[in-house]
Design a protein around this motif. Sequence first.
Motif, mmCIF file in Angstrom:
data_model
loop_
_atom_site.group_PDB
_atom_site.id
_atom_site.type_symbol
_atom_site.label_atom_id
_atom_site.label_comp_id
_atom_site.label_asym_id
_atom_site.label_seq_id
_atom_site.Cartn_x
_atom_site.Cartn_y
_atom_site.Cartn_z
ATOM 1 N N MET A 28 53.623 24.651 35.118
ATOM 2 C CA MET A 28 52.823 23.618 34.455
ATOM 3 C C MET A 28 52.978 22.299 35.212
ATOM 4 S SD MET A 28 53.029 22.249 30.493
ATOM 5 C CE MET A 28 52.726 23.889 29.816
ATOM 6 N N SER A 29 51.864 21.652 35.544
ATOM 7 C CA SER A 29 51.916 20.416 36.314
ATOM 8 C C SER A 29 52.430 19.266 35.458
ATOM 9 C CB SER A 29 50.523 20.066 36.841
ATOM 10 O OG SER A 29 49.658 19.704 35.776
ATOM 11 N N ASP A 30 52.948 18.238 36.134
ATOM 12 C CA ASP A 30 53.463 17.065 35.436
ATOM 13 C C ASP A 30 52.340 16.341 34.698
ATOM 14 O OD1 ASP A 30 55.971 15.824 34.969
ATOM 15 O OD2 ASP A 30 55.281 14.075 36.099
ATOM 16 N N ALA A 31 51.146 16.350 35.276
ATOM 17 C CA ALA A 31 49.997 15.701 34.632
ATOM 18 C C ALA A 31 49.652 16.395 33.317
ATOM 19 C CB ALA A 31 48.794 15.716 35.572
ATOM 20 N N LEU A 32 49.689 17.732 33.318
ATOM 21 C CA LEU A 32 49.371 18.488 32.100
ATOM 22 C C LEU A 32 50.440 18.278 31.041
ATOM 23 C CD1 LEU A 32 47.472 20.428 30.714
ATOM 24 C CD2 LEU A 32 48.704 22.339 31.756
ATOM 25 N N ILE A 33 51.701 18.231 31.455
ATOM 26 C CA ILE A 33 52.794 17.967 30.510
ATOM 27 C C ILE A 33 52.588 16.614 29.834
ATOM 28 C CG2 ILE A 33 55.264 17.435 30.324
ATOM 29 C CD1 ILE A 33 55.769 19.507 32.498
ATOM 30 N N ASN A 34 52.289 15.587 30.634
ATOM 31 C CA ASN A 34 52.075 14.247 30.082
ATOM 32 C C ASN A 34 50.834 14.192 29.196
ATOM 33 O OD1 ASN A 34 53.855 11.786 31.229
ATOM 34 N ND2 ASN A 34 53.835 13.456 32.712
ATOM 35 N N GLY A 35 49.786 14.938 29.584
ATOM 36 C CA GLY A 35 48.567 14.969 28.779
ATOM 37 C C GLY A 35 48.810 15.581 27.413
ATOM 38 N N LEU A 36 49.495 16.720 27.372
ATOM 39 C CA LEU A 36 49.779 17.395 26.107
ATOM 40 C C LEU A 36 50.747 16.581 25.251
ATOM 41 C CD1 LEU A 36 50.122 21.090 27.370
ATOM 42 C CD2 LEU A 36 48.204 20.075 26.112
ATOM 43 N N ALA A 37 51.740 15.979 25.897
ATOM 44 C CA ALA A 37 52.704 15.155 25.172
ATOM 45 C C ALA A 37 52.017 13.924 24.579
ATOM 46 C CB ALA A 37 53.840 14.728 26.100
ATOM 47 N N GLY A 38 51.098 13.328 25.342
ATOM 48 C CA GLY A 38 50.356 12.177 24.846
ATOM 49 C C GLY A 38 49.493 12.535 23.649
ATOM 50 N N ALA A 39 48.877 13.721 23.696
ATOM 51 C CA ALA A 39 48.057 14.185 22.577
ATOM 52 C C ALA A 39 48.913 14.382 21.332
ATOM 53 C CB ALA A 39 47.361 15.492 22.953
ATOM 54 N N GLY A 40 50.092 14.986 21.504
ATOM 55 C CA GLY A 40 50.994 15.211 20.381
ATOM 56 C C GLY A 40 51.487 13.910 19.781
ATOM 57 N N GLY A 41 51.886 12.977 20.629
ATOM 58 C CA GLY A 41 52.344 11.681 20.151
ATOM 59 C C GLY A 41 51.241 10.909 19.455
ATOM 60 N N GLY A 42 50.016 11.015 19.975
ATOM 61 C CA GLY A 42 48.881 10.325 19.373
ATOM 62 C C GLY A 42 48.561 10.841 17.982
ATOM 63 N N ILE A 43 48.653 12.152 17.789
ATOM 64 C CA ILE A 43 48.376 12.752 16.475
ATOM 65 C C ILE A 43 49.387 12.271 15.440
ATOM 66 C CG2 ILE A 43 48.438 14.928 15.186
ATOM 67 C CD1 ILE A 43 47.147 16.251 17.629
ATOM 68 N N VAL A 44 50.669 12.273 15.801
ATOM 69 C CA VAL A 44 51.719 11.835 14.873
ATOM 70 C C VAL A 44 51.527 10.365 14.500
ATOM 71 C CG1 VAL A 44 54.201 11.458 14.569
ATOM 72 C CG2 VAL A 44 53.392 13.528 15.704
ATOM 73 N N SER A 45 51.279 9.516 15.496
ATOM 74 C CA SER A 45 51.111 8.082 15.232
ATOM 75 C C SER A 45 49.865 7.814 14.388
ATOM 76 C CB SER A 45 51.037 7.308 16.547
ATOM 77 O OG SER A 45 49.869 7.639 17.275
ATOM 78 N N GLN A 46 48.814 8.605 14.605
ATOM 79 C CA GLN A 46 47.577 8.430 13.843
ATOM 80 C C GLN A 46 47.776 8.799 12.381
ATOM 81 O OE1 GLN A 46 45.109 6.810 14.789
ATOM 82 N NE2 GLN A 46 43.160 7.851 14.726
ATOM 83 N N LEU A 47 48.485 9.882 12.122
ATOM 84 C CA LEU A 47 48.749 10.306 10.748
ATOM 85 C C LEU A 47 49.540 9.250 9.983
ATOM 86 C CD1 LEU A 47 49.653 14.071 11.326
ATOM 87 C CD2 LEU A 47 47.663 13.200 10.090
ATOM 88 N N ILE A 48 50.476 8.605 10.664
ATOM 89 C CA ILE A 48 51.335 7.620 10.015
ATOM 90 C C ILE A 48 50.593 6.322 9.718
ATOM 91 C CG2 ILE A 48 53.367 6.134 10.360
ATOM 92 C CD1 ILE A 48 54.637 8.437 11.930
ATOM 93 N N THR A 49 49.716 5.888 10.618
ATOM 94 C CA THR A 49 49.109 4.548 10.509
ATOM 95 C C THR A 49 47.635 4.557 10.105
ATOM 96 O OG1 THR A 49 48.471 4.495 12.870
ATOM 97 C CG2 THR A 49 50.691 3.735 12.307
ATOM 98 N N TYR A 50 47.057 5.704 9.776
ATOM 99 C CA TYR A 50 45.612 5.773 9.562
ATOM 100 C C TYR A 50 45.085 4.870 8.440
ATOM 101 C CZ TYR A 50 40.914 7.610 9.817
ATOM 102 O OH TYR A 50 39.557 7.709 9.979
ATOM 103 N N PRO A 51 45.746 4.782 7.268
ATOM 104 C CA PRO A 51 45.227 3.879 6.221
ATOM 105 C C PRO A 51 45.099 2.436 6.703
ATOM 106 C CG PRO A 51 46.849 5.380 5.299
ATOM 107 C CD PRO A 51 46.896 5.581 6.781
ATOM 108 N N LEU A 52 46.040 1.975 7.512
ATOM 109 C CA LEU A 52 45.955 0.616 8.063
ATOM 110 C C LEU A 52 44.756 0.489 8.994
ATOM 111 C CD1 LEU A 52 49.714 -0.122 8.892
ATOM 112 C CD2 LEU A 52 48.312 -1.289 7.177
#
Length: 339
Positions: A1-25
Amino acid sequence: MSDALINGLAGAGGGIVSQLITYPLQTVNTRQQTETKLKGEKNDPGTIDQMCQVVKQEGWGRLYAGLKPSLVGTATSQGVYYYFYQIFRDKAEATALERKRKGLGDGTVGIFSSLVVAALSGCVNVLLTNPIWVVVTRMQTHKKKSHPQLTKSIASDEESLPMVISPRFGSSHAIQELYAEAGIWGFWKGVLPTLIMVSNPSIQFMLYEILLKKLRRHRALLSKDGAKGVTALEIFLLGAVAKLGATVVTYPLNVVKSRLQAKQITDGDKKLQYKGTLDAVMKMIQYEGFSGFYKGMGTKVVQSVLAAAVLFMIKEELVNGARWLLMKNSVSSVRSKTS
């Protein structure tokens, strides 16, 4: 797995968690940005008061209006951004090393190169994901309205309560409404200020990497751990500081973008109808003053800083975990071949 793909998937995962927490705001902030108050009119209620109003008048569900397409948009947006960011970053680092071999520079990526890398990644991200965010904005700003023929009076029936009945406004409704209003190009409404806002993540990542590099350099002097000495809490705080700086600088563009993407009442007040980015800017200055460009900024600062801090923390942990697993599997594979 390339480093770019690792960072892409990790960014997607982090974005989902942060969105769930802050969405009402985020929902409240979008409403604050799109609710016009002319010069001299009473100021909008605070974040908490407005959130309570939405819950009381429209129900808890309205705070999460557009959550599904927003999660899709966040995962796609963060995945695309981090994927291309890593690709462009790798090329920038290779260029810096090549320059060092020629006796030019110290082999590290400079501030200007970091800005260019972040800007290019942001442009690719905006062009690919803008339609999703237009739909999300429509859903966040859609308000339930009581139906006059279906509202029961308390006076006529003491046991009954006023009923607020409104057809569900989902993603398909927002897409149909937008297409009927502006055609296929309607899905790229607000793309100009959004492209200009690419400077937000550019500034954010520039500040983040500068702060992270300084912290790692400091740790390297104090211990042998070097880069490994940076904790998840420190990543969280660095992400928060970086996002705060970027948000303060680019917030007015965010307000203009939300105004353009929200549904406009074509037969209403001409002051609230915008033909494009420049028209929106001029009308906001004329009728609302410069304070109009900072509507809901307090809410946005809290939401975006918290979201960015969570995203950075989760992303770094996921990247480190993925690299550890890949290294472990690689060692296991080598051992099995030699045994």
